[in-house]
Design a protein around this motif. Structure first.
Motif, short mmCIF file in Angstrom:
data_model
loop_
_atom_site.label_atom_id
_atom_site.label_comp_id
_atom_site.label_asym_id
_atom_site.label_seq_id
_atom_site.Cartn_x
_atom_site.Cartn_y
_atom_site.Cartn_z
N HIS A 145 -3.00 4.90 -2.71
CA HIS A 145 -3.99 5.77 -2.09
C HIS A 145 -3.57 7.21 -2.37
O HIS A 145 -2.50 7.63 -1.94
N ALA A 196 0.87 5.61 -0.14
CA ALA A 196 0.18 6.90 -0.04
C ALA A 196 0.96 7.91 -0.88
O ALA A 196 2.18 8.02 -0.76
N HIS A 238 0.85 -1.19 0.00
CA HIS A 238 0.00 0.00 0.00
C HIS A 238 0.88 1.23 0.00
O HIS A 238 1.88 1.30 0.71
N LEU A 275 -3.48 9.34 5.99
CA LEU A 275 -3.63 7.89 5.84
C LEU A 275 -3.02 7.17 7.03
O LEU A 275 -3.62 6.25 7.59
N GLU A 323 -9.13 0.47 -7.33
CA GLU A 323 -8.14 1.25 -6.59
C GLU A 323 -8.82 1.70 -5.29
O GLU A 323 -9.95 2.15 -5.29
N PRO A 324 -8.14 1.57 -4.17
CA PRO A 324 -8.75 2.02 -2.92
C PRO A 324 -8.85 3.54 -2.89
O PRO A 324 -7.96 4.23 -3.36
N SER A 325 -9.96 4.03 -2.37
CA SER A 325 -10.13 5.48 -2.30
C SER A 325 -9.89 6.01 -0.90
O SER A 325 -9.71 7.19 -0.71
N HIS A 326 -9.90 5.14 0.10
CA HIS A 326 -9.61 5.57 1.46
C HIS A 326 -9.07 4.39 2.25
O HIS A 326 -9.07 3.26 1.78
#
Length: 154
Positions: free
Chosen positions: A69, A26, A24, A76, A51-54
């Protein structure tokens, strides 16, 4: 967990070296993502996985891959700490490689906001016992020498 994408070299290497790992990342600047994928080989998100948004989108259910992210690394980090209280996930190693805002006169990287007691406590909580945090620390301005300290030779 990588705080900062840049060209994506580190997350790309982690994904290749550890294919079952969820990496992951950020990144504050959305425009870096297509550059990292097109020119530097950053793998795409696994097929079928959005895709992760949060932070709450972080899930090991999809297996390995790189999940980027877009947003503030500190935000984050703090959200993950709150969520981690329930899920007890361990993120190790954690790589912190973000540049500081140009208004930060003390640090060029990672910026004072990621060096607060709150941010450092979140890093410690997320990496668990025996975990590792690698911090790219770059001073923007050298401190004034202490009175009486030896001066470097010219």
């Amino acid at each position: 967990l990588c705080l900062g994408l840049g060209g994506g070299a580190l997350p790309s290497w982690l994904a290749r070296a550890f294919p079952s790992a969820c990496v992951h990342v950020a990144e504050l600047h959305a425009e870096l993502l297509p550059i990292a994928r097109t020119y530097f080989g950053l793998p795409c998100t696994p097929p079928g996985c959005p895709e992760p948004s949060h932070a709450s989108d972080i899930s090991p259910a999809f297996g390995g891959g790189v999940f980027v992210h877009i947003g503030c690394a500190r935000e984050l980090l703090l959200r993950l700490r709150v969520e981690n209280a329930q899920h007890r996930r361990v993120y190790s190693p954690i790589f912190v490689d973000v540049s500081a805002p140009s208004s930060d006169v003390q640090f060029a990287a990672p910026g004072a906001s990621l060096l607060t007691d709150e941010s450092l406590a979140a890093l410690r909580a997320l990496c668990g016992n025996g975990g590792m945090v690698a911090l790219n620390l770059l001073l923007a301005k050298c401190a004034q020498p202490r009175a009486g300290a030896p001066q470097p030779e010219s």
